[in-house]
Design a protein around this motif. Structure first.
Motif, mmCIF file in Angstrom:
data_model
loop_
_atom_site.group_PDB
_atom_site.id
_atom_site.type_symbol
_atom_site.label_atom_id
_atom_site.label_comp_id
_atom_site.label_asym_id
_atom_site.label_seq_id
_atom_site.Cartn_x
_atom_site.Cartn_y
_atom_site.Cartn_z
ATOM 1 N N ASP A 26 0.890 -1.206 -0.109
ATOM 2 C CA ASP A 26 0.117 0.008 -0.209
ATOM 3 C C ASP A 26 0.966 1.281 0.037
ATOM 4 N N CYS A 27 1.769 1.310 0.948
ATOM 5 C CA CYS A 27 2.904 2.193 0.735
ATOM 6 C C CYS A 27 3.416 2.450 -0.722
ATOM 7 N N LEU A 28 3.872 1.477 -1.300
ATOM 8 C CA LEU A 28 4.549 1.402 -2.499
ATOM 9 C C LEU A 28 3.393 2.195 -3.477
ATOM 10 N N PHE A 29 2.221 1.552 -3.649
ATOM 11 C CA PHE A 29 1.195 2.261 -4.288
ATOM 12 C C PHE A 29 1.060 3.834 -4.201
ATOM 13 N N GLN A 30 1.169 4.075 -2.841
ATOM 14 C CA GLN A 30 0.949 5.624 -2.445
ATOM 15 C C GLN A 30 2.236 6.322 -2.967
ATOM 16 N N LYS A 35 4.301 10.275 -6.945
ATOM 17 C CA LYS A 35 5.350 10.615 -8.084
ATOM 18 C C LYS A 35 4.563 11.076 -9.163
ATOM 19 N N GLU A 36 3.646 10.125 -9.547
ATOM 20 C CA GLU A 36 2.880 10.104 -10.915
ATOM 21 C C GLU A 36 1.816 11.438 -11.186
ATOM 22 N N SER A 37 0.931 11.719 -10.083
ATOM 23 C CA SER A 37 -0.071 12.443 -9.997
ATOM 24 C C SER A 37 -0.279 13.486 -8.864
ATOM 25 N N GLY A 38 0.634 13.628 -8.096
ATOM 26 C CA GLY A 38 0.796 14.405 -6.923
ATOM 27 C C GLY A 38 -0.076 13.875 -5.633
ATOM 28 N N GLY A 39 -0.587 12.711 -5.829
ATOM 29 C CA GLY A 39 -1.099 12.098 -4.384
ATOM 30 C C GLY A 39 -2.528 12.808 -4.270
ATOM 31 N N ASN A 40 -2.908 13.728 -4.816
ATOM 32 C CA ASN A 40 -4.248 14.333 -4.030
ATOM 33 C C ASN A 40 -5.341 13.382 -4.758
ATOM 34 N N ALA A 41 -6.376 13.098 -3.694
ATOM 35 C CA ALA A 41 -7.441 12.188 -4.279
ATOM 36 C C ALA A 41 -8.154 12.319 -5.524
ATOM 37 N N GLY A 82 -5.188 8.161 -15.469
ATOM 38 C CA GLY A 82 -5.416 7.896 -14.099
ATOM 39 C C GLY A 82 -4.562 8.257 -12.896
ATOM 40 N N PRO A 83 -4.751 7.856 -11.841
ATOM 41 C CA PRO A 83 -3.818 8.291 -10.669
ATOM 42 C C PRO A 83 -2.362 7.714 -10.692
ATOM 43 N N TYR A 84 -2.254 6.613 -11.456
ATOM 44 C CA TYR A 84 -0.991 6.089 -11.726
ATOM 45 C C TYR A 84 -0.220 6.540 -12.920
ATOM 46 N N GLN A 85 -1.068 7.203 -13.868
ATOM 47 C CA GLN A 85 -0.716 7.660 -15.139
ATOM 48 C C GLN A 85 -0.266 6.467 -16.005
ATOM 49 N N ILE A 86 -1.173 5.610 -16.284
ATOM 50 C CA ILE A 86 -0.874 4.231 -17.021
ATOM 51 C C ILE A 86 -1.078 4.712 -18.552
ATOM 52 N N LYS A 87 -0.194 4.125 -19.296
ATOM 53 C CA LYS A 87 -0.375 4.329 -20.894
ATOM 54 C C LYS A 87 -1.153 3.164 -21.380
ATOM 55 N N TYR A 88 -1.438 3.356 -22.853
ATOM 56 C CA TYR A 88 -2.120 2.205 -23.634
ATOM 57 C C TYR A 88 -1.297 0.910 -23.369
ATOM 58 N N GLU A 89 -0.205 0.983 -23.941
ATOM 59 C CA GLU A 89 0.648 -0.314 -24.090
ATOM 60 C C GLU A 89 0.619 -0.980 -22.592
ATOM 61 N N TYR A 90 0.908 -0.217 -21.745
ATOM 62 C CA TYR A 90 0.800 -0.799 -20.221
ATOM 63 C C TYR A 90 -0.558 -1.702 -19.815
ATOM 64 N N LEU A 180 10.164 -2.770 -8.281
ATOM 65 C CA LEU A 180 8.659 -2.791 -8.801
ATOM 66 C C LEU A 180 8.456 -1.141 -9.359
ATOM 67 N N ALA A 181 8.875 -0.295 -8.175
ATOM 68 C CA ALA A 181 8.557 1.347 -8.521
ATOM 69 C C ALA A 181 9.295 1.530 -9.868
ATOM 70 N N ARG A 182 10.648 1.391 -10.166
ATOM 71 C CA ARG A 182 11.366 1.801 -11.257
ATOM 72 C C ARG A 182 10.683 1.248 -12.516
ATOM 73 N N SER A 183 10.258 -0.300 -12.493
ATOM 74 C CA SER A 183 9.724 -0.809 -13.717
ATOM 75 C C SER A 183 8.584 -0.247 -14.080
ATOM 76 N N HIS A 184 7.720 0.219 -12.837
ATOM 77 C CA HIS A 184 6.375 1.036 -13.443
ATOM 78 C C HIS A 184 6.755 2.234 -14.121
ATOM 79 N N ASN A 185 7.605 3.004 -13.727
ATOM 80 C CA ASN A 185 7.923 4.245 -14.439
ATOM 81 C C ASN A 185 8.644 4.082 -15.782
ATOM 82 N N ARG A 186 9.811 2.980 -15.730
ATOM 83 C CA ARG A 186 10.463 2.948 -16.786
ATOM 84 C C ARG A 186 10.405 1.839 -17.932
ATOM 85 N N GLY A 187 9.525 0.988 -17.514
ATOM 86 C CA GLY A 187 9.176 -0.189 -18.357
ATOM 87 C C GLY A 187 9.536 -1.546 -17.588
ATOM 88 N N PRO A 188 9.445 -2.710 -18.503
ATOM 89 C CA PRO A 188 9.960 -4.098 -17.793
ATOM 90 C C PRO A 188 11.189 -4.190 -17.346
#
Length: 199
Positions: A26-30, A35-41, A82-90, A180-188
């Motif tokens: 949960d802390c990792l997701f937060q 980082k991705e969208s500022g954390g605001n709800a 979305g809140p985690y800035q997910i791209k189409y290919e992801y 996990l955090a780095r792969s989310h941001n930079r790819g597999p």
């Protein structure tokens, strides 16, 4: 009505090749959301990052994504939603594999979902409807991330994490929370310090 997502307890049952403790997820997701969208709800619910893509805001080929009527190709290449800035290919990669393993049941609920409709459209309606929409985007995004991690921490050429042990993957060491955090941001392969994402 939109498809029902699995309960969080089921999402936790998805096995990824990670030594990041379940208590830390949960802390990792937060942290990733911050980082991705500022954390605001509401960040990531009511807006789209239309400036993303190779090279960021000034990248060639993404200027059309900022216009009033971007093409489907521009959206798929350049939008992060979305809140985690997910791209189409992801999103598509999290949907794609043959989910016949017992622990992948929750990932099957991604089949048939439309990335743009689910994550890119702004939340509208009454305040209660907006809150429900944002809550759904949060839950769906986390499920997409878990299914994406499940796929790429256990399959492909970048399945060896920086952790000291092996968990569900005998082919490679486990992924740490940082991996996990780095792969989310930079790819597999983005978790690997020897990998150059400029290539």
């Amino acid at each position: 009505a939109p498809p029902v997502l699995p309960a969080p307890i089921a999402i936790a049952g998805i096995q990824i090749n990670s030594c990041c403790p379940l208590a830390c997820m949960d802390c990792l997701f937060q942290a990733i959301r911050l980082k991705e969208s500022g954390g605001n709800a509401r960040n990531g619910c009511d807006a789209i990052n239309r400036d993303d893509g190779p090279g960021g805001a000034n990248s060639k080929g993404c200027s059309g994504a900022r216009g009033a009527d971007p093409s489907k190709a521009d959206k798929r290449k350049c939008w992060a939603c979305g809140p985690y800035q997910i791209k189409y290919e992801y999103f598509r990669a999290a949907q794609e594999p043959a989910w016949n393993q017992p622990d992948a049941g929750p990932c099957r609920s991604l089949r048939g979902l439309n990335w743009e409709n689910e994550l890119c459209k702004p939340c509208t309606g009454t305040e209660a409807e907006k809150v429900a929409c944002c809550t759904r985007k949060e839950s769906l995004s986390r499920l997409v991330m878990m299914c994406w991690w499940r796929r790429f921490t256990r399959n492909g050429g970048c399945q060896d994490g920086q952790g000291p042990c092996r968990t569900v993957n005998s082919q490679g060491n486990c992924f740490t929370c940082e991996d996990l955090a780095r792969s989310h941001n930079r790819g597999p392969c983005g978790h690997d310090p020897n990998w150059d994402d400029r290539k």
